[in-house]
Design a protein around this motif. Sequence first.
Motif, PDB file in Angstrom:
ATOM      1  N   GLU A 229       0.972  -1.298  -0.065  1.00  0.00           N
ATOM      2  CA  GLU A 229       0.079   0.106   0.002  1.00  0.00           C
ATOM      3  C   GLU A 229       0.810   1.376   0.145  1.00  0.00           C
ATOM      4  O   GLU A 229       1.939   1.070   0.431  1.00  0.00           O
ATOM      5  CB  GLU A 229      -0.850  -0.144   1.193  1.00  0.00           C
ATOM      6  CG  GLU A 229      -1.854  -1.266   1.194  1.00  0.00           C
ATOM      7  CD  GLU A 229      -2.830  -0.979   2.391  1.00  0.00           C
ATOM      8  OE1 GLU A 229      -2.520  -0.150   3.189  1.00  0.00           O
ATOM      9  OE2 GLU A 229      -3.556  -2.021   2.568  1.00  0.00           O
ATOM     10  N   TYR A 230       0.350   2.306  -0.411  1.00  0.00           N
ATOM     11  CA  TYR A 230       1.183   3.829  -0.383  1.00  0.00           C
ATOM     12  C   TYR A 230       1.012   4.313   0.696  1.00  0.00           C
ATOM     13  O   TYR A 230      -0.337   4.598   1.086  1.00  0.00           O
ATOM     14  CB  TYR A 230       0.643   4.399  -1.765  1.00  0.00           C
ATOM     15  CG  TYR A 230       1.298   5.858  -1.741  1.00  0.00           C
ATOM     16  CD1 TYR A 230       2.557   5.975  -1.953  1.00  0.00           C
ATOM     17  CD2 TYR A 230       0.446   6.767  -1.204  1.00  0.00           C
ATOM     18  CE1 TYR A 230       3.219   7.303  -1.926  1.00  0.00           C
ATOM     19  CE2 TYR A 230       1.174   8.127  -0.909  1.00  0.00           C
ATOM     20  CZ  TYR A 230       2.663   8.268  -1.236  1.00  0.00           C
ATOM     21  OH  TYR A 230       3.093   9.630  -1.366  1.00  0.00           O
ATOM     22  N   ILE A 231       2.084   4.578   1.591  1.00  0.00           N
ATOM     23  CA  ILE A 231       1.674   5.576   2.493  1.00  0.00           C
ATOM     24  C   ILE A 231       3.005   6.605   2.685  1.00  0.00           C
ATOM     25  O   ILE A 231       4.106   6.379   1.870  1.00  0.00           O
ATOM     26  CB  ILE A 231       2.086   4.583   3.934  1.00  0.00           C
ATOM     27  CG1 ILE A 231       3.512   3.914   3.861  1.00  0.00           C
ATOM     28  CG2 ILE A 231       0.793   3.561   3.956  1.00  0.00           C
ATOM     29  CD1 ILE A 231       3.503   3.389   5.184  1.00  0.00           C
ATOM     30  N   GLU A 232       2.634   7.392   3.345  1.00  0.00           N
ATOM     31  CA  GLU A 232       3.502   8.526   3.378  1.00  0.00           C
ATOM     32  C   GLU A 232       4.545   8.177   4.459  1.00  0.00           C
ATOM     33  O   GLU A 232       4.400   8.055   5.518  1.00  0.00           O
ATOM     34  CB  GLU A 232       2.857  10.135   3.687  1.00  0.00           C
ATOM     35  CG  GLU A 232       4.104  11.326   3.817  1.00  0.00           C
ATOM     36  CD  GLU A 232       3.329  12.434   3.809  1.00  0.00           C
ATOM     37  OE1 GLU A 232       4.081  13.405   4.172  1.00  0.00           O
ATOM     38  OE2 GLU A 232       2.216  12.436   3.700  1.00  0.00           O
ATOM     39  N   LYS A 233       6.033   8.167   4.314  1.00  0.00           N
ATOM     40  CA  LYS A 233       6.835   7.478   5.421  1.00  0.00           C
ATOM     41  C   LYS A 233       7.150   8.814   6.208  1.00  0.00           C
ATOM     42  O   LYS A 233       7.636   9.729   5.555  1.00  0.00           O
ATOM     43  CB  LYS A 233       7.963   6.731   4.743  1.00  0.00           C
ATOM     44  CG  LYS A 233       9.061   6.505   5.674  1.00  0.00           C
ATOM     45  CD  LYS A 233      10.397   5.794   5.029  1.00  0.00           C
ATOM     46  CE  LYS A 233      11.225   5.234   5.855  1.00  0.00           C
ATOM     47  NZ  LYS A 233      11.789   6.364   6.891  1.00  0.00           N
ATOM     48  N   GLN A 234       6.959   8.675   7.194  1.00  0.00           N
ATOM     49  CA  GLN A 234       7.510   9.799   8.240  1.00  0.00           C
ATOM     50  C   GLN A 234       8.890   9.278   8.913  1.00  0.00           C
ATOM     51  O   GLN A 234       9.232   8.129   8.924  1.00  0.00           O
ATOM     52  CB  GLN A 234       6.469   9.693   9.360  1.00  0.00           C
ATOM     53  CG  GLN A 234       5.011  10.253   9.373  1.00  0.00           C
ATOM     54  CD  GLN A 234       5.059  11.576   8.433  1.00  0.00           C
ATOM     55  OE1 GLN A 234       5.813  12.525   9.156  1.00  0.00           O
ATOM     56  NE2 GLN A 234       4.532  12.165   7.669  1.00  0.00           N
TER      57      GLN A 234
END
Length: 264
Positions: A229-234
Amino acid sequence: MSAIEVRGVEKSFADVHVLRGVDFDVTAGSIFALLGSNGAGKTTLVRILSTLLKSDSGTATVNGFDVASRPGDVRESISLTGQFAAVDEILTGRENLLLIAKLRHLKNPGAIADDLLARFSLVEAGGRRAATYSGGMRRRLDIAMSLIGNPPIIFLDEPTTGLDPQARIDVWQTVKTLAGQGTTVLLTTQYLDEAEYLADRIAILHKGTIIQNGTLAELKQLLPPAKVEYIEKQPSLEDVFLALTGETGEPDESDEHQARKEQR
């Protein structure tokens, strides 16, 4: 070839069953992590393997020697580094190394001490009292002392407990180097990232038994395949810490320079 073999080891204290039949092998020249929470029995097992404690049942061999019937040979084959650095704070770093070399009746203790100071990036601090060392430097000195006599097997019992992030990285690099030189390392830890980063094989000790043993890849296969899944990496806390402090994982000598200024 197995450097350590453990079969059915059990240990109880009064009515508390600490080890309930532990089995595993450690391949020579590898890093083996014994992963478990506090009270899982990690330190008890290390004490048995290092001949400091007798098991109630089962067998264990270290470097081919039975820990019960040939404890002297086992002790000559190993070195044990506990949870807290066992250095003499009154002595300098070099004097600590000299002391151990002389107690082992080795030739050229001065040359041995100088070589280890160089290997562990402690040359500049070698003439300072160990009491002035940072936590990471003290642990590096402790491990260096463990290597005197070139033991083929080293037990590290939670070696990074209480250390700051940079000191932990220093110790990890040291352990990796040892294994690369052919030393067998049995490492106990409660830190998941430590086991993941260092170990060739990981055994999970839970309530006195090994509930799983394998490589990191093998252990990950026990769970269902990950969903993509696409997630915004913090950024992680480690990323933030290293970015703010400018640390790169290399030994930091700033504490040493500051200590020398204070001594002047």
